[in-house]
Design an enzyme around this catalytic site. Sequence first.
Site, short mmCIF file in Angstrom:
data_model
loop_
_atom_site.label_atom_id
_atom_site.label_comp_id
_atom_site.label_asym_id
_atom_site.label_seq_id
_atom_site.Cartn_x
_atom_site.Cartn_y
_atom_site.Cartn_z
N GLY A 36 0.92 -1.12 0.01
CA GLY A 36 0.05 -0.13 0.11
C GLY A 36 0.81 1.22 -0.05
N HIS A 439 -29.90 16.49 -11.67
CA HIS A 439 -30.41 17.67 -10.81
C HIS A 439 -31.11 17.17 -9.85
CE1 HIS A 439 -32.12 21.52 -10.24
NE2 HIS A 439 -33.21 20.94 -10.24
C1 LIG Z 1 0.44 13.02 4.02
C2 LIG Z 1 0.38 12.61 2.52
C3 LIG Z 1 -1.08 12.74 1.83
C4 LIG Z 1 -1.23 12.17 0.46
N1 LIG Z 1 -2.42 12.47 0.08
C5 LIG Z 1 -2.79 12.16 -1.36
C6 LIG Z 1 -3.84 12.24 -1.85
O1 LIG Z 1 -4.94 12.51 -1.19
N2 LIG Z 1 -3.98 12.02 -3.22
C7 LIG Z 1 -3.29 11.50 -4.01
O2 LIG Z 1 -3.27 11.31 -4.90
N3 LIG Z 1 -1.78 11.51 -3.47
C8 LIG Z 1 -1.46 11.78 -2.14
N4 LIG Z 1 -0.39 11.54 -1.50
C9 LIG Z 1 0.85 11.17 -2.21
C10 LIG Z 1 0.74 9.60 -2.46
O3 LIG Z 1 0.64 9.06 -1.33
C11 LIG Z 1 1.97 8.98 -3.49
O4 LIG Z 1 1.81 9.78 -4.68
C12 LIG Z 1 1.70 7.79 -3.73
O5 LIG Z 1 1.88 7.02 -2.42
C13 LIG Z 1 2.86 7.38 -4.67
O6 LIG Z 1 2.78 6.08 -4.92
P1 LIG Z 1 4.22 4.96 -5.15
O7 LIG Z 1 3.78 3.84 -5.67
O8 LIG Z 1 4.78 5.79 -6.29
O9 LIG Z 1 5.15 5.38 -3.80
P2 LIG Z 1 4.81 4.76 -2.47
O10 LIG Z 1 3.52 4.79 -2.12
O11 LIG Z 1 6.12 5.78 -1.82
O12 LIG Z 1 5.29 3.42 -2.38
C14 LIG Z 1 6.71 3.02 -2.63
C15 LIG Z 1 6.88 1.61 -1.88
O13 LIG Z 1 8.33 1.17 -2.14
C16 LIG Z 1 8.80 0.57 -1.17
N5 LIG Z 1 10.30 0.57 -1.17
C17 LIG Z 1 11.12 1.59 -1.38
N6 LIG Z 1 12.33 1.09 -1.52
C18 LIG Z 1 12.25 -0.32 -1.41
C19 LIG Z 1 13.24 -1.37 -1.63
N7 LIG Z 1 14.57 -1.16 -1.93
N8 LIG Z 1 12.87 -2.33 -1.58
C20 LIG Z 1 11.37 -2.85 -1.49
N9 LIG Z 1 10.38 -1.96 -1.35
C21 LIG Z 1 10.93 -0.44 -1.38
C22 LIG Z 1 8.29 1.48 0.25
O14 LIG Z 1 8.55 0.73 1.46
C23 LIG Z 1 6.70 1.87 -0.17
O15 LIG Z 1 5.87 0.85 0.30
C24 LIG Z 1 -0.03 12.03 -0.27
C25 LIG Z 1 1.27 11.77 0.27
C26 LIG Z 1 1.18 12.20 1.64
C27 LIG Z 1 2.63 12.21 2.23
#
Ligand SMILES: Cc1cc2nc3c(=O)[nH]c(=O)nc-3n(C[C@H](O)[C@H](O)[C@H](O)COP(=O)(O)OP(=O)(O)OC[C@H]3O[C@@H](n4cnc5c(N)ncnc54)[C@H](O)[C@@H]3O)c2cc1C
Length: 454
Positions: A36, A439
């Site tokens: 997640g 509506h």
């Molecule tokens: C407080 C907050 C609120 C947000 N609210 C919104 C919102 O309302 N709507 C929205 O669209 N976006 C929102 N975002 C942004 C959103 O969370 C991110 O854009 C999204 O999570 C990106 O997804 P991702 O899969 O690229 O990366 P991430 O969600 O960062 O997932 C990356 C994963 O990779 C794993 N990982 C990293 N390195 C390694 C490794 N070497 N080996 C194995 N696993 C690894 C990490 O543990 C992590 O679980 C919010 C962000 C924050 C911080």
Amino acid sequence: MYDIIIIGGGPAGYNAAERAAHNKLKTLLIEKKSLGGVCLNEGCIPTKTLLYSAKIYDYAKHGEEYGVTFKEAAINHDFVIDRKNKVVKTLVAGVGAKMKKAGVEVINGSAVIQNKDKDGFNVKVDEKIYTAKHLLICTGSEAAVPPIPGLKEGIASGFCLTNREILDLKEVPKQLAVIGGGVIGLEMASYFNSVGSKVTVIEMLEHIGGFIDREISDILYKNYVKKGIEFKLGAKVTGVKDNAVEYELKGEKCELAADKILVATGRRASTQNIGLENIGVLTEKGAIVTDEYGRTSIANVYAAGDVNGKSQLAHTAYREGEVCINNITGKKDRINYNTIPAVIYTNPEVACIGETAESIQQKGLKAEVHSFTLKYSGRYIAENEKGDGIAKIIIDSQNKTILGLHMIGNYSSEIIYGVAVMMETKLRVYDIQKIVFPHPTVCEVIREGIFMIE
Ligand SMILES: Cc1cc2nc3c(=O)[nH]c(=O)nc-3n(C[C@H](O)[C@H](O)[C@H](O)COP(=O)(O)OP(=O)(O)OC[C@H]3O[C@@H](n4cnc5c(N)ncnc54)[C@H](O)[C@@H]3O)c2cc1C
């Protein structure tokens, strides 16, 4: 041997893994913390759970305006945090179940790319090597901590918090200082203001909300100020010390007392210690360079989500992951970065997509800006005693297609996707005029607005 190894189980990674497995690719998903990613565990979902409680509390406080009275409305922070943890647990388990159902192999561990040989790419997790023909890097992002004197030490001592720690804060701080008036800072400021903190947001720009339309930013600002949030705009934080944050405002040195400080100054791509240098993946300003097909500088290595530093939104991450899998499986696909909506989920909500009144001027685009009140909607009037919401639509003068839409008012988070469809399919004003909107709804204002255009 796998067809694809996906590193990172956030929105980009888990969604791509599901699509890959559906496309009959033998798929390995590696996640070092919790499925997640940031979105489910410490981002989108936890913040929206908190903000929903704050919204209900807001409604309860203003119940009188609608003929509903309570003895006394109250919000219980402990309960809200417990509920947030339950919501997160349910959704994380849901992702695990989805992976299982799709036939994705998931391992828990930290992945490091080792090299490429005749068989494919080798990735090490806990001393074991896994090999695949394709790599998809979805390692996401982490909170950026600017080099402000005292900030690192403040984080170590627990006085300063990032989005991760603040979401588990047991006690409501009496005085909360928020560094950064972007989306994350505003959402957290709004929640903690609701649960009783005296919140001050310190923002370097002269307006809040960063990218959002300036007029909408001003309306949002007025709404927050009315609720009791204080702002120091055009202010530069210069230092953090015990129980205070120091900043400069109009050349003057100022100090603000605080029990806790939230650092919400942006996110940086997680590209460190994952072995990118071992296969030569190109990065720029710390983020992986990708094109609109999700390709990196190395053949058969793709990247999606926050790690490419492009949009840093969960829905972009989903789509980028899908685009990568489509291209890997021979279905040519590309992402259109011009039609990605962005939302601020406070009360009122803000939703935006595409060009703004400011950006069309900067780019010299021939476009018209039409601004209209949400009071064109009967439902908006019925549900908003003191509503000051507006919508602003940007129309290409020549093609009469939508270039952007910006809205402040509740339900806009649910409405904006309809505009994304209109933009993605390049509907013209005349086409949109033929669409029947239900509506009474707030989305009807878009129809009203469209009819104002010649
Ligand atoms: C407080 C907050 C609120 C947000 N609210 C919104 C919102 O309302 N709507 C929205 O669209 N976006 C929102 N975002 C942004 C959103 O969370 C991110 O854009 C999204 O999570 C990106 O997804 P991702 O899969 O690229 O990366 P991430 O969600 O960062 O997932 C990356 C994963 O990779 C794993 N990982 C990293 N390195 C390694 C490794 N070497 N080996 C194995 N696993 C690894 C990490 O543990 C992590 O679980 C919010 C962000 C924050 C911080």
